[in-house]
Scaffold this active site. Structure first.
Site, mmCIF file in Angstrom:
data_model
loop_
_atom_site.group_PDB
_atom_site.id
_atom_site.type_symbol
_atom_site.label_atom_id
_atom_site.label_comp_id
_atom_site.label_asym_id
_atom_site.label_seq_id
_atom_site.Cartn_x
_atom_site.Cartn_y
_atom_site.Cartn_z
ATOM 1 N N GLY A 1 0.775 -1.195 0.098
ATOM 2 C CA GLY A 1 0.177 -0.315 -0.071
ATOM 3 C C GLY A 1 0.880 0.910 0.097
ATOM 4 N N GLY B 1 -0.976 4.855 -1.353
ATOM 5 C CA GLY B 1 -0.889 5.069 0.052
ATOM 6 C C GLY B 1 -1.044 6.344 0.821
ATOM 7 N N ARG B 2 -1.863 7.134 1.648
ATOM 8 C CA ARG B 2 -1.288 8.289 2.543
ATOM 9 C C ARG B 2 -0.839 7.673 3.873
ATOM 10 N NH1 ARG B 2 -3.403 10.872 7.441
ATOM 11 N NH2 ARG B 2 -4.735 9.172 7.655
ATOM 12 N N MET B 3 -1.561 6.535 4.542
ATOM 13 C CA MET B 3 -0.074 5.915 5.134
ATOM 14 C C MET B 3 0.699 5.537 4.552
ATOM 15 S SD MET B 3 -1.148 6.793 8.019
ATOM 16 C CE MET B 3 -0.035 5.461 9.127
ATOM 17 N N THR C 1 -8.246 -1.456 7.505
ATOM 18 C CA THR C 1 -9.989 -1.860 8.091
ATOM 19 C C THR C 1 -10.488 -2.793 6.914
ATOM 20 O OG1 THR C 1 -9.968 0.505 7.734
ATOM 21 C CG2 THR C 1 -8.832 -0.930 10.344
ATOM 22 N N PHE D 1 -2.827 2.393 15.649
ATOM 23 C CA PHE D 1 -1.316 2.115 15.584
ATOM 24 C C PHE D 1 -0.040 3.642 16.292
ATOM 25 C CE2 PHE D 1 -1.357 -1.186 12.333
ATOM 26 C CZ PHE D 1 -0.224 -1.642 12.551
ATOM 27 N N HIS E 1 -11.413 16.265 17.602
ATOM 28 C CA HIS E 1 -11.212 16.250 15.715
ATOM 29 C C HIS E 1 -10.847 17.328 15.129
ATOM 30 C CE1 HIS E 1 -10.794 11.535 17.799
ATOM 31 N NE2 HIS E 1 -9.599 12.023 17.151
ATOM 32 N N HIS E 2 -10.512 17.310 14.433
ATOM 33 C CA HIS E 2 -10.937 18.181 13.147
ATOM 34 C C HIS E 2 -12.297 18.402 12.637
ATOM 35 C CE1 HIS E 2 -10.261 14.642 10.030
ATOM 36 N NE2 HIS E 2 -9.175 14.048 10.747
ATOM 37 N N LYS F 1 -13.141 14.860 9.876
ATOM 38 C CA LYS F 1 -13.471 13.394 10.348
ATOM 39 C C LYS F 1 -14.848 13.735 10.381
ATOM 40 C CE LYS F 1 -12.204 10.521 14.198
ATOM 41 N NZ LYS F 1 -11.855 9.713 13.328
#
Lengths: 220, 220, 220, 220
Positions: free
Chosen positions: A7, A10-12, A76, A101, A130-131, A134
């Site tokens: 991945g 992807g962002r992560m 997920t 994590f 949170h922002h 979300k």
């Protein structure tokens, strides 16, 4: 430690790549990767860090088992049967799975459990902030924290500005209050946590691990 | 539980008396009390709660040992030899000694120890904020909390307004922070803590106990 | 300053009495007080501080007008017609009316207004935390604070332990946050605020005043 | 708005460039830029945003004056005579100079002044918390905030982990506390502040402006 990132576009995946030393990053797997490339990468890596999709990880996990390459997975959205199958590969290679994590959040969870057992008659409440992009409210992390408690805490959530993620838990009596809170300065905390888990899991025996295993074993 | 208060006319003694039920308070010992009164009170009580002076408690402690009456003592300022002698009576009756009876602060100390062992490479800092009449800075409680840590935390103290007592400890990394804090709403928290300790100690065997014994055993 | 307390046997009346110097307290009015006593007290006082009931204050207010005795009133629950009538007496004597006498909360309201006008595109949220005996949620003070803003803030309320009263307002953008908060250490803050208002109102001309008048004029 | 960035290859210059729309960025000035390039850029821009060096800005400022191009400058380290000379160009073109472009911090400064004038007898304290690479302690911003107050606040500073920047100011009395705090989520807040100032200054008449002018005028 030689790391392969599943991945990687992807962002992560990008965040993890950014945090690795150049000589730690062996290669990345994305949708475009060919089967022989993937097999070679899994074979030649000390650990696979996966933030991809369930289809993708289901393809890769059998290779990880075949070559005994440990896996840290943060993907997920598994179906129940897929997750059962995914877990079954842990008899051949160590797999650590987590939806969050951040080491700090897992330590926070331990602190909440310990505090509830001592401050039995205190009221408990959790606030997450949170922002405003979300969508879930309360956050998944708030639900995770609440699930660690025997009592149901009062919960409040705010979605404002660009807050990376604040969680606060209060234990309050008539005359005193203990507050345990966690704050992320940025989103690299999750990538950094996955890398720390990767370093740890390469020394473990095959089995299915969670963040709590990592956090608790470390302190032994 | 039948309670005798030693130092009943002092600030803490009054607070304890206020919090006891009428049928729990058997009688108080002050400087004016006569020897036979004192002996009768100690004999007829389930527990003695002492916030008096070192001279006074040194007189009473032998009676507590004689009649096997448990003692909760918050008196400070013992000389070394007096404290050794005071402790020696614990072979005959349970004695719990503490300089701070807030349950929350002791739980906070446990949380700090646990957190340091997990978040090994985090910076640690403690801020205490107290009313501007308080003379010691940092507070004794801050020093106690710091003594529970292996690393030396950065410490800052403010003496402002009428704050009953705030202690905040931060564990901070590059990307996240866990904060553990304690706040007293008022000073009855200490009297209330001493009463809770009294309820607990009447079921203990002779021995010398500290707040950590009370806090930890309770959770067994 | 000679003060007469109306509602002297109520919770707030007692707090006010405790905070006054002995030579400031001229006398108290309660349900048992006789008409001639009351008239004498109102006549001989520099100011009446009232925390009683609407029936009671409606009886006393005409005397205050007759003798030009200024009034600080914190009684709540007026009917609309009673409140109109109550206010009408302010043409003869200065009346300051408030439902919350904490100076800090009124200053907080000013700060929110000023901040909203500058940080126009910030998200706004308010959290109040109060003891678990408090029935209204959000608190009246939260509603008051929200009423000072043009935008509707996100609001969250917790009812836990014995917190005397915490109000926090966040102004949050993508990259920064200003937080303005107020915390009461105890309930004497309200009695103390009423006394400060009393000191101020004895120098005012007849008229109907609110806390904002007191807070703003003081700074002129 | 057409923006030219002076110091475009420095840390702040890069941040500003990242935040600008493509069609807003006209060009950048660095040490390598040639004189005719620079003159052309200054002439064709609506505003110059400068985070460079004092030598560099001293060269550019005369061009800005010549072409009436407004300037937002965040460069520090001027000698006294240089700064006098720098300011003198503001008779020809509007110049806004600041050492901190966070709008929130300037609003915080206003709030502190306003609060001190109302809560006259409250104790004041400031805590700043920054990452452990920051060398100055207390922070320049803490000194700036303190300079806005008549009373000397108690000051405490912590240098821990990766905190982008937290400033907290407490006004504390015997019975209540107002807390005004500011937190940066990341360092783009300063670049973003400079761009907002640039948008504002292009509509101003020649003169020397500070952040307080921007913050206060905006609210008119």
């Amino acid at each position: 430690m030689k790391v392969c990132i599943s991945g990687v576009s992807g962002r992560m995946g990008k965040e993890v790549k950014n945090l690795l030393m150049n000589n730690q990053f062996v290669g990345g797997i994305s949708r475009q990767s060919k089967a022989d490339e993937i097999e070679k990468l899994v074979k030649n890596s000390d650990v696979v860090i996966d933030f991809s999709s369930t289809e993708n990880i289901m393809k890769i996990i059998s290779l990880c088992a075949k070559y005994k390459t440990p896996v840290v997975c943060g993907t997920t959205g598994f179906t129940e049967p897929d997750f059962v199958k995914f877990k079954s590969y842990s008899k051949d290679t160590p797999i650590l799975y987590a939806s969050n994590f951040s080491i700090g959040i897992y330590q926070m969870a331990q602190l909440l459990k310990s505090t509830e057992s001592i401050l039995e008659d205190f009221d408990i409440s959790i606030i997450d902030r949170h922002h405003n992009k979300k969508k879930d409210s309360p956050s998944g992390t708030t639900l995770f924290l609440a699930s660690q408690l025997r009592k149901n805490p009062q919960i409040a959530s705010l979605r404002i500005g660009g807050i990376p993620g604040d969680h606060v838990c209060y234990f309050t009596s008539d005359s005193e209050e203990i507050c345990i809170s966690h704050r992320s300065f940025n989103r690299t905390v999750f990538a950094s946590g996955a890398i720390k888990c990767a370093k740890w899991i390469i020394d473990q025996v095959p089995g299915f691990y969670q963040m709590s295993d990592y956090v608790n074993k470390k302190s032994v």
